[in-house]
Design a protein around this motif. Structure first.
Motif, PDB file in Angstrom:
ATOM      1  N   THR A 258       0.810  -1.214   0.000  1.00  0.00           N
ATOM      2  CA  THR A 258       0.000   0.000   0.000  1.00  0.00           C
ATOM      3  C   THR A 258       0.843   1.263   0.000  1.00  0.00           C
ATOM      4  O   THR A 258       0.521   2.241  -0.710  1.00  0.00           O
ATOM      5  CB  THR A 258      -0.937   0.011   1.230  1.00  0.00           C
ATOM      6  OG1 THR A 258      -1.741  -1.160   1.207  1.00  0.00           O
ATOM      7  CG2 THR A 258      -1.822   1.252   1.221  1.00  0.00           C
ATOM      8  N   HIS A 259       1.931   1.286   0.771  1.00  0.00           N
ATOM      9  CA  HIS A 259       2.641   2.549   0.990  1.00  0.00           C
ATOM     10  C   HIS A 259       3.936   2.694   0.184  1.00  0.00           C
ATOM     11  O   HIS A 259       4.103   3.692  -0.517  1.00  0.00           O
ATOM     12  CB  HIS A 259       2.929   2.721   2.489  1.00  0.00           C
ATOM     13  CG  HIS A 259       1.692   2.757   3.336  1.00  0.00           C
ATOM     14  ND1 HIS A 259       0.728   3.729   3.199  1.00  0.00           N
ATOM     15  CD2 HIS A 259       1.248   1.911   4.307  1.00  0.00           C
ATOM     16  CE1 HIS A 259      -0.265   3.502   4.069  1.00  0.00           C
ATOM     17  NE2 HIS A 259       0.024   2.394   4.739  1.00  0.00           N
ATOM     18  N   MET A 329       9.512  -4.570   7.415  1.00  0.00           N
ATOM     19  CA  MET A 329       9.456  -3.926   6.098  1.00  0.00           C
ATOM     20  C   MET A 329       8.178  -3.099   5.949  1.00  0.00           C
ATOM     21  O   MET A 329       8.202  -1.974   5.428  1.00  0.00           O
ATOM     22  CB  MET A 329       9.518  -4.987   4.994  1.00  0.00           C
ATOM     23  CG  MET A 329      10.837  -5.737   4.907  1.00  0.00           C
ATOM     24  SD  MET A 329      10.750  -7.072   3.669  1.00  0.00           S
ATOM     25  CE  MET A 329      12.080  -8.113   4.225  1.00  0.00           C
ATOM     26  N   GLY A 330       7.055  -3.668   6.411  1.00  0.00           N
ATOM     27  CA  GLY A 330       5.790  -2.945   6.333  1.00  0.00           C
ATOM     28  C   GLY A 330       5.803  -1.685   7.173  1.00  0.00           C
ATOM     29  O   GLY A 330       5.293  -0.634   6.745  1.00  0.00           O
ATOM     30  N   GLN A 331       6.398  -1.754   8.356  1.00  0.00           N
ATOM     31  CA  GLN A 331       6.484  -0.561   9.205  1.00  0.00           C
ATOM     32  C   GLN A 331       7.370   0.509   8.560  1.00  0.00           C
ATOM     33  O   GLN A 331       7.052   1.707   8.622  1.00  0.00           O
ATOM     34  CB  GLN A 331       7.038  -0.948  10.583  1.00  0.00           C
ATOM     35  CG  GLN A 331       6.066  -1.743  11.435  1.00  0.00           C
ATOM     36  CD  GLN A 331       6.603  -2.016  12.834  1.00  0.00           C
ATOM     37  OE1 GLN A 331       7.476  -1.309  13.311  1.00  0.00           O
ATOM     38  NE2 GLN A 331       6.068  -3.037  13.478  1.00  0.00           N
ATOM     39  N   ALA A 332       8.473   0.070   7.946  1.00  0.00           N
ATOM     40  CA  ALA A 332       9.339   1.035   7.256  1.00  0.00           C
ATOM     41  C   ALA A 332       8.595   1.691   6.102  1.00  0.00           C
ATOM     42  O   ALA A 332       8.709   2.916   5.874  1.00  0.00           O
ATOM     43  CB  ALA A 332      10.600   0.331   6.753  1.00  0.00           C
ATOM     44  N   ALA A 333       7.822   0.892   5.339  1.00  0.00           N
ATOM     45  CA  ALA A 333       7.034   1.441   4.233  1.00  0.00           C
ATOM     46  C   ALA A 333       6.012   2.452   4.749  1.00  0.00           C
ATOM     47  O   ALA A 333       5.800   3.514   4.136  1.00  0.00           O
ATOM     48  CB  ALA A 333       6.326   0.312   3.478  1.00  0.00           C
ATOM     49  N   TYR A 334       5.366   2.142   5.862  1.00  0.00           N
ATOM     50  CA  TYR A 334       4.376   3.064   6.436  1.00  0.00           C
ATOM     51  C   TYR A 334       5.046   4.367   6.884  1.00  0.00           C
ATOM     52  O   TYR A 334       4.533   5.475   6.626  1.00  0.00           O
ATOM     53  CB  TYR A 334       3.673   2.393   7.618  1.00  0.00           C
ATOM     54  CG  TYR A 334       2.708   3.288   8.360  1.00  0.00           C
ATOM     55  CD1 TYR A 334       1.403   3.450   7.915  1.00  0.00           C
ATOM     56  CD2 TYR A 334       3.119   3.990   9.490  1.00  0.00           C
ATOM     57  CE1 TYR A 334       0.507   4.295   8.577  1.00  0.00           C
ATOM     58  CE2 TYR A 334       2.246   4.828  10.165  1.00  0.00           C
ATOM     59  CZ  TYR A 334       0.943   4.976   9.703  1.00  0.00           C
ATOM     60  OH  TYR A 334       0.065   5.819  10.352  1.00  0.00           O
ATOM     61  N   LEU A 335       6.202   4.234   7.566  1.00  0.00           N
ATOM     62  CA  LEU A 335       6.888   5.425   8.072  1.00  0.00           C
ATOM     63  C   LEU A 335       7.457   6.286   6.947  1.00  0.00           C
ATOM     64  O   LEU A 335       7.660   7.494   7.144  1.00  0.00           O
ATOM     65  CB  LEU A 335       8.012   4.999   9.034  1.00  0.00           C
ATOM     66  CG  LEU A 335       7.544   4.440  10.389  1.00  0.00           C
ATOM     67  CD1 LEU A 335       8.740   3.928  11.184  1.00  0.00           C
ATOM     68  CD2 LEU A 335       6.797   5.501  11.193  1.00  0.00           C
ATOM     69  N   ARG A 336       7.710   5.712   5.794  1.00  0.00           N
ATOM     70  CA  ARG A 336       8.177   6.522   4.657  1.00  0.00           C
ATOM     71  C   ARG A 336       7.112   7.548   4.278  1.00  0.00           C
ATOM     72  O   ARG A 336       7.428   8.642   3.817  1.00  0.00           O
ATOM     73  CB  ARG A 336       8.465   5.613   3.452  1.00  0.00           C
ATOM     74  CG  ARG A 336       9.681   4.717   3.628  1.00  0.00           C
ATOM     75  CD  ARG A 336      10.971   5.380   3.235  1.00  0.00           C
ATOM     76  NE  ARG A 336      11.098   5.509   1.773  1.00  0.00           N
ATOM     77  CZ  ARG A 336      12.137   6.043   1.172  1.00  0.00           C
ATOM     78  NH1 ARG A 336      13.130   6.531   1.897  1.00  0.00           N
ATOM     79  NH2 ARG A 336      12.194   6.113  -0.141  1.00  0.00           N
ATOM     80  N   LYS A 337       5.847   7.184   4.482  1.00  0.00           N
ATOM     81  CA  LYS A 337       4.756   8.090   4.166  1.00  0.00           C
ATOM     82  C   LYS A 337       4.305   8.896   5.373  1.00  0.00           C
ATOM     83  O   LYS A 337       3.894  10.043   5.251  1.00  0.00           O
ATOM     84  CB  LYS A 337       3.581   7.297   3.590  1.00  0.00           C
ATOM     85  CG  LYS A 337       2.466   8.171   3.034  1.00  0.00           C
ATOM     86  CD  LYS A 337       1.386   7.349   2.337  1.00  0.00           C
ATOM     87  CE  LYS A 337       1.893   6.759   1.023  1.00  0.00           C
ATOM     88  NZ  LYS A 337       0.814   6.089   0.260  1.00  0.00           N
ATOM     89  N   PHE A 338       4.393   8.290   6.583  1.00  0.00           N
ATOM     90  CA  PHE A 338       3.938   8.962   7.814  1.00  0.00           C
ATOM     91  C   PHE A 338       5.051   8.944   8.859  1.00  0.00           C
ATOM     92  O   PHE A 338       4.946   8.257   9.882  1.00  0.00           O
ATOM     93  CB  PHE A 338       2.681   8.283   8.375  1.00  0.00           C
ATOM     94  CG  PHE A 338       1.563   8.150   7.389  1.00  0.00           C
ATOM     95  CD1 PHE A 338       0.751   9.244   7.077  1.00  0.00           C
ATOM     96  CD2 PHE A 338       1.320   6.930   6.756  1.00  0.00           C
ATOM     97  CE1 PHE A 338      -0.288   9.114   6.174  1.00  0.00           C
ATOM     98  CE2 PHE A 338       0.284   6.799   5.852  1.00  0.00           C
ATOM     99  CZ  PHE A 338      -0.524   7.892   5.543  1.00  0.00           C
ATOM    100  N   PRO A 339       6.136   9.665   8.641  1.00  0.00           N
ATOM    101  CA  PRO A 339       7.291   9.615   9.559  1.00  0.00           C
ATOM    102  C   PRO A 339       6.983  10.135  10.966  1.00  0.00           C
ATOM    103  O   PRO A 339       7.677   9.790  11.908  1.00  0.00           O
ATOM    104  CB  PRO A 339       8.332  10.499   8.863  1.00  0.00           C
ATOM    105  CG  PRO A 339       7.553  11.377   7.952  1.00  0.00           C
ATOM    106  CD  PRO A 339       6.376  10.577   7.506  1.00  0.00           C
TER     107      PRO A 339
END
Length: 774
Positions: A258-259, A329-339
């Motif tokens: 998703t992110h 990996m999913g958390q890193a992808a999420y934080l790339r959009k919502f740091p």
């Protein structure tokens, strides 16, 4: 006529090793028979619930601990994710799953298992209670270092001749144990607090103090239910943790797709170099948070006794690593959009419809992670106690199915109290994480050092591979340790406080026990003086069986002369009883006891050593007495049979000599050959008749001895224990007087007494007081 004279076999020899040490023993397979694939898969499933609760719940707090001040550069997420991925691959996977797990001690793992394994190949224990018979115990048998391999032999000689090396190895072992205890104290605090903190996503009105109170209530419940045991821990916990792994893997995959699926670039280790280049010292400090992704790794090794190596390898590589890796990996992808959501990454990244199911399973997973670490801590302390490195405490075995499941009430209370105090005092996971990281990395480093000794001494690995193992893993752990030590003031001091207390107690107890042992050894009564001692004190024999417990495995303890001077009487059957814990996992019941006759047979004095592995349970007193007496009868029977064989060999030898002499005469006087044959036949008849009479007499004697034992057992069994008061000599240093006269005395008086640890009935106990000055 000629007769062939056969060589008479040499008489059987009784080998009495109660006065000797075991040195070389033969090779044996430690891994037992092959386990079927179905059984291995079943064990792999159970291992998910027992050993992965801790490392599996790390995604709750890793990113928040790594970025306590927020994310300054979005590309830092790729560097941190790359560090997480390769930390998981290098430390848990390469080091533990594919190397360390094979250094198990007959299937058991952990710091003390490594120490006990080394102590069987080299005499590094301060109490030298090795015996030659111990080498015959099936689980004990090992391959002595080959004399052709000079390196292994050289290491062995250096270890055995260096007191400093023995002290260093012992210190490393108790330090590792202390850190595991600290780990077991901090795991419930950080896991439960992290899981409960997620409720603020749906109830923002809750304050952090209220979250702490909820966490404390759960912690109280966790430590309160420990006494009920974990009899069904494998199949009960495994489904919950399996659901947890499915959830975090699915959520991670969802966030990845998703992110920002581009975070998969983190598999390129160049992002690690860029991360440190960009952040410098701050990047180095952040390693203290990243290392939390491998918390619980030592549990794979410490809890190995419940499973086997292949089962753990399957569950780690097929279940844990993919699930946890996808989650990060999913958390890193999420934080790339919502740091800005880094403070509560895990719960922020959960899809709305999945929040409550995930929250509930997270709480359960945190509880399981706590339970698993506590169970491991209890098991390690139980091993430490059995090896004489821990004051006596009451160890309760809570499971008949899972051998390593034990509960120690005193330790449970202290760890529970410490965990609750830590939670209330620190309130957030950041400070607890600093302390937690030090426990984890210190344990890693100690395992690396002990493993290097195993490679040098036991595996005899090529020196290149040993250097690679030590340098690669040692340097990585040193870097992590240096980073986490920078947070010493911010909570990092806590595990050192735990370790200081635990090590002081263990070192004090072990030091005095060693000095006490050598004092008794220097004052033993030689066996050949027993008859004189009994006659001198006009000792009379009274009905019943007497068992005098002593920690010595050789000689007559100095408490015995004191006993007969005060009470000049000895039971009709008297036994010097030693409970000995071998540095192995189990001793099969058939190999439990070794007996020796003390003095003339008519005295009926025996020495017995009851041998247990550090995971064996002492029998109930009634069962122990029945088992002991049965084995004593068997010993008497075997000794009598051995005597009979010796006599028969002696008679056969006489017969052969007679035949040889007759044959010699017949060769000179051939006319008397017929008479010679008649003489030989007569000699055989006489010898056979004599042998039958001896056999009959011995059989009657054996039966009478067995009946006597049964009769004396009916009169009662009395357990005698030396109540030794240990004090420092008057000319000792002040420090030694404090350690011996106050610290050790306090521990001895406030911990479980010897007869309670052995579960001896009070109405059958007689204590004999004696004072040792060391």
């Amino acid at each position: 006529m000629s007769l062939e004279v056969e060589e008479t076999p040499s008489p059987l020899k009784r080998h009495d090793s109660l006065f000797g040490d075991a040195e070389k023993v033969s090779h044996s397979n430690h891994h037992g028979s092959r386990v079927s694939w179905m059984r291995t898969l079943s064990l792999a499933f159970q291992s998910i619930g027992i050993i992965y609760g801790d490392i599996g719940t790390s995604p709750l707090y890793v990113y928040s601990s790594t970025f306590p001040d927020g994310i300054k550069n979005n590309d830092d997420l790729l560097g941190v994710l790359s560090l997480i991925i390769y930390s998981l691959i290098i430390l848990p996977m390469f080091k533990y799953v594919f190397i360390v797990l094979y250094a198990n001690d007959n299937g058991d793992g952990g710091t003390f298992a490594l120490y006990s394994l080394i102590s069987r190949y080299a005499k590094i224990r301060m109490i030298p209670d090795q015996q030659a018979e111990d080498a015959a115990v099936s689980n004990y048998q090992i391959e002595a270092p080959n004399s052709q391999l000079k390196r292994a032999q050289w290491v062995k000689q250096k270890l055995e001749s260096s007191k400093a090396a023995k002290i260093i190895l012992f210190t490393l072992t108790i330090l590792g144990t202390s850190m595991v205890i600290g780990d077991g104290t901090l795991t419930p605090a950080i896991s439960v607090l992290s899981a409960v903190s997620g409720i603020r996503e749906k109830a923002p009105g809750l304050t952090q103090s209220q979250v702490v109170l909820i966490s404390v209530a759960i912690l109280f419940m966790i430590f309160s239910v420990q006494r009920f045991g974990t009899d069904k821990v494998g199949y009960t916990f495994a489904p919950v943790i399996t659901v947890w792994f499915i959830l975090i893997a699915a959520i991670g995959l969802y966030n990845l797709v998703t992110h920002d699926i581009g975070v998969l670039r983190a598999f390129n280790p160049m992002y690690i170099v860029q991360y440190f280049t960009r952040n410098g010292k701050d990047g180095w400090i952040s390693l203290g948070g990243i290392v939390l992704c491998v918390t619980g790794t030592e549990g794979m090794f410490a809890d190995l006794g419940h499973f086997n190596v292949r089962a753990v390898q399957i569950s780690f590589n097929a279940i844990l690593f993919p699930a946890v890796g996808l989650c990060y990996m999913g958390q890193a992808a999420y934080l790339r959009k919502f740091p800005n959501d880094v403070a509560s990454t895990f719960y922020k990244s959960i899809p709305e419809t999945m929040f409550w199911p995930t929250f509930i399973v997270a709480i359960l997973a945190a509880i399981i992670a706590s339970q698993a670490m506590l169970s491991g801590a209890f098991a390690i302390l139980s091993k430490a106690q059995s090896l004489g490195c821990m004051p006596r405490v009451r160890v309760i075995h809570t499971s008949r199915k899972y051998e390593g499941q034990v509960y120690i009430p005193e330790v449970n209370f202290m760890m529970g109290l410490a965990s609750i105090i830590v939670t209330i005092a620190f309130k957030t996971t950041n400070h607890i994480g600093n302390a937690y990281g030090i426990c984890v990395v210190t344990t890693f480093s100690i395992t690396t050092h002990l493993m290097t000794m195993v490679m040098l001494l036991i595996w005899k690995t090529h020196i290149i591979f040993i250097i690679m193992f030590y340098v690669v893993f040692g340097s990585i752990e040193l870097i992590y340790l240096s980073s986490i030590m920078s947070k010493f003031i911010d909570g990092g001091y806590l595990p050192f406080c735990f370790a200081l207390v635990m090590m002081s107690l263990m070192a004090t107890w072990h030091y005095v026990q060693v000095r006490r042992y050598w004092y008794e050894l220097d004052h033993i009564v030689p066996v050949n003086e027993m008859t004189t001692l009994l006659e001198k004190n006009d000792v009379r024999r009274i009905p019943g069986v007497g068992l005098l417990y002593t920690e010595l495995v050789q000689g007559i303890p100095p408490v015995f002369p004191r006993l007969i001077k005060k009470i000049p009487s000895v039971h009709s059957i008297f036994m010097f009883m030693s409970i000995k814990h071998l540095p192995i996992l189990h001793v099969v019941p058939a190999e439990r006891f070794i007996f020796r006759q003390v003095g003339p047979k008519e005295h009926r004095l025996f020495r017995c050593v009851a041998r247990y592995g550090y995971s064996d349970t002492l029998e109930d007193p009634k069962d122990f007495a029945v088992f002991l007496m049965d084995r004593l009868k068997m010993f008497i029977h075997e000794e009598s049979t051995l005597t009979q064989n010796e006599l028969e060999m002696s008679n056969n030898g006489s017969e052969v000599n007679s035949e040889a002499q007759t044959s010699s005469r017949s060769s000179r006087f051939t006319q008397t050959a017929v008479h010679s044959e008649e003489a030989i036949e007569e000699t055989r008849r006489v010898s056979s008749s004599h042998s039958r009479r001896i056999t009959l007499h011995l059989s009657q004697t054996i039966e009478e001895e067995k009946q006597l034992i049964d009769k004396e057992v009916e009169c009662g069994i009395v357990y005698l224990m030396g109540e030794a008061n240990v004090t420092a000599k008057s000319n000792s240093s002040i420090f030694k007087k404090i350690v011996v006269n106050y610290v050790y005395t306090f521990l001895r008086k406030n911990m479980t007494e010897g007869h309670k640890a052995l579960a001896i009935p009070k109405d059958q106990l007689l204590k004999v007081g004696i004072t040792y000055e060391i």
